[in-house]
Design a protein around this motif. Structure first.
Motif, PDB file in Angstrom:
ATOM      1  N   VAL A  15       0.857  -1.189   0.000  1.00 13.81           N
ATOM      2  CA  VAL A  15       0.000   0.000   0.000  1.00 13.81           C
ATOM      3  C   VAL A  15       0.895   1.240   0.000  1.00 13.81           C
ATOM      4  N   PRO A  16       0.352   2.414  -0.350  1.00 19.89           N
ATOM      5  CA  PRO A  16       1.150   3.634  -0.259  1.00 19.89           C
ATOM      6  C   PRO A  16       1.645   3.856   1.174  1.00 19.89           C
ATOM      7  N   SER A  17       2.823   4.453   1.310  1.00 18.39           N
ATOM      8  CA  SER A  17       3.474   4.587   2.616  1.00 18.39           C
ATOM      9  C   SER A  17       2.677   5.380   3.641  1.00 18.39           C
ATOM     10  N   ASP A  18       1.797   6.279   3.189  1.00 14.93           N
ATOM     11  CA  ASP A  18       1.029   7.089   4.134  1.00 14.93           C
ATOM     12  C   ASP A  18      -0.343   6.485   4.465  1.00 14.93           C
ATOM     13  N   THR A  19      -0.626   5.285   3.956  1.00 17.23           N
ATOM     14  CA  THR A  19      -1.891   4.602   4.259  1.00 17.23           C
ATOM     15  C   THR A  19      -1.896   4.165   5.721  1.00 17.23           C
ATOM     16  N   ILE A  20      -2.985   4.445   6.414  1.00 20.69           N
ATOM     17  CA  ILE A  20      -3.118   4.032   7.812  1.00 20.69           C
ATOM     18  C   ILE A  20      -3.619   2.583   7.827  1.00 20.69           C
ATOM     19  N   VAL A  21      -2.843   1.722   8.486  1.00 20.02           N
ATOM     20  CA  VAL A  21      -3.146   0.293   8.498  1.00 20.02           C
ATOM     21  C   VAL A  21      -3.153  -0.269   9.914  1.00 20.02           C
ATOM     22  N   ASP A  22      -3.822  -1.406  10.052  1.00 19.42           N
ATOM     23  CA  ASP A  22      -3.719  -2.252  11.236  1.00 19.42           C
ATOM     24  C   ASP A  22      -2.851  -3.426  10.801  1.00 19.42           C
ATOM     25  N   VAL A  23      -1.924  -3.852  11.655  1.00 18.32           N
ATOM     26  CA  VAL A  23      -0.957  -4.881  11.281  1.00 18.32           C
ATOM     27  C   VAL A  23      -0.849  -5.926  12.378  1.00 18.32           C
ATOM     28  N   ARG A  24      -0.661  -7.174  11.966  1.00 17.06           N
ATOM     29  CA  ARG A  24      -0.273  -8.259  12.881  1.00 17.06           C
ATOM     30  C   ARG A  24       1.136  -8.676  12.496  1.00 17.06           C
ATOM     31  N   ASP A  25       2.048  -8.555  13.446  1.00 21.94           N
ATOM     32  CA  ASP A  25       3.420  -8.994  13.214  1.00 21.94           C
ATOM     33  C   ASP A  25       3.484 -10.516  13.234  1.00 21.94           C
ATOM     34  N   ARG A  26       4.609 -11.051  12.799  1.00 19.35           N
ATOM     35  CA  ARG A  26       4.781 -12.501  12.769  1.00 19.35           C
ATOM     36  C   ARG A  26       4.759 -13.109  14.165  1.00 19.35           C
ATOM     37  N   ASP A  27       5.023 -12.305  15.207  1.00 19.82           N
ATOM     38  CA  ASP A  27       4.947 -12.820  16.580  1.00 19.82           C
ATOM     39  C   ASP A  27       3.555 -12.656  17.190  1.00 19.82           C
ATOM     40  N   GLY A  28       2.590 -12.154  16.406  1.00 19.50           N
ATOM     41  CA  GLY A  28       1.215 -12.016  16.881  1.00 19.50           C
ATOM     42  C   GLY A  28       0.857 -10.657  17.430  1.00 19.50           C
ATOM     43  N   THR A  29       1.819  -9.761  17.585  1.00 17.14           N
ATOM     44  CA  THR A  29       1.534  -8.418  18.081  1.00 17.14           C
ATOM     45  C   THR A  29       0.682  -7.662  17.071  1.00 17.14           C
ATOM     46  N   GLU A  30      -0.366  -6.974  17.554  1.00 24.21           N
ATOM     47  CA  GLU A  30      -1.208  -6.158  16.676  1.00 24.21           C
ATOM     48  C   GLU A  30      -0.899  -4.682  16.889  1.00 24.21           C
ATOM     49  N   TRP A  31      -0.772  -3.967  15.784  1.00 20.99           N
ATOM     50  CA  TRP A  31      -0.566  -2.523  15.775  1.00 20.99           C
ATOM     51  C   TRP A  31      -1.760  -1.906  15.061  1.00 20.99           C
ATOM     52  N   VAL A  32      -2.424  -0.960  15.698  1.00 21.32           N
ATOM     53  CA  VAL A  32      -3.642  -0.377  15.137  1.00 21.32           C
ATOM     54  C   VAL A  32      -3.418   1.105  14.840  1.00 21.32           C
ATOM     55  N   GLY A  33      -3.698   1.480  13.587  1.00 20.58           N
ATOM     56  CA  GLY A  33      -3.729   2.891  13.224  1.00 20.58           C
ATOM     57  C   GLY A  33      -2.395   3.566  12.996  1.00 20.58           C
TER      58      GLY A  33
END
Length: 65
Positions: A15-33
């Motif tokens: 996605v474009p670099s400035d797109t706001i995303v929610d992510v799950r890392d490979r260790d299961g950590t979730e990052w929101v916004g």
């Protein structure tokens, strides 16, 4: 509500670099916004547990949670 989680293949930022995303890392950590360029999209880094396993485009609801 945010969309469905999309499995990431480790081939770089989908996605474009400035797109706001929610992510799950490979260790299961979730990052929101966070902006997409905050995350490790390409596999093979020195920190494999921090690489993106799946993502979704953030919605206003997830940003307010």
């Amino acid at each position: 509500m945010s969309g469905e989680w999309i499995e990431h293949d480790g081939r770089g930022m989908p996605v474009p670099s400035d797109t706001i995303v929610d992510v799950r890392d490979r260790d299961g950590t979730e990052w929101v916004g966070y902006p997409a360029d905050f995350h490790e999209w390409k596999y093979g880094t020195d920190f494999p547990n921090e690489e993106v396993a799946s993502y979704r485009i953030a919605s206003q609801a997830s940003l307010e949670a």
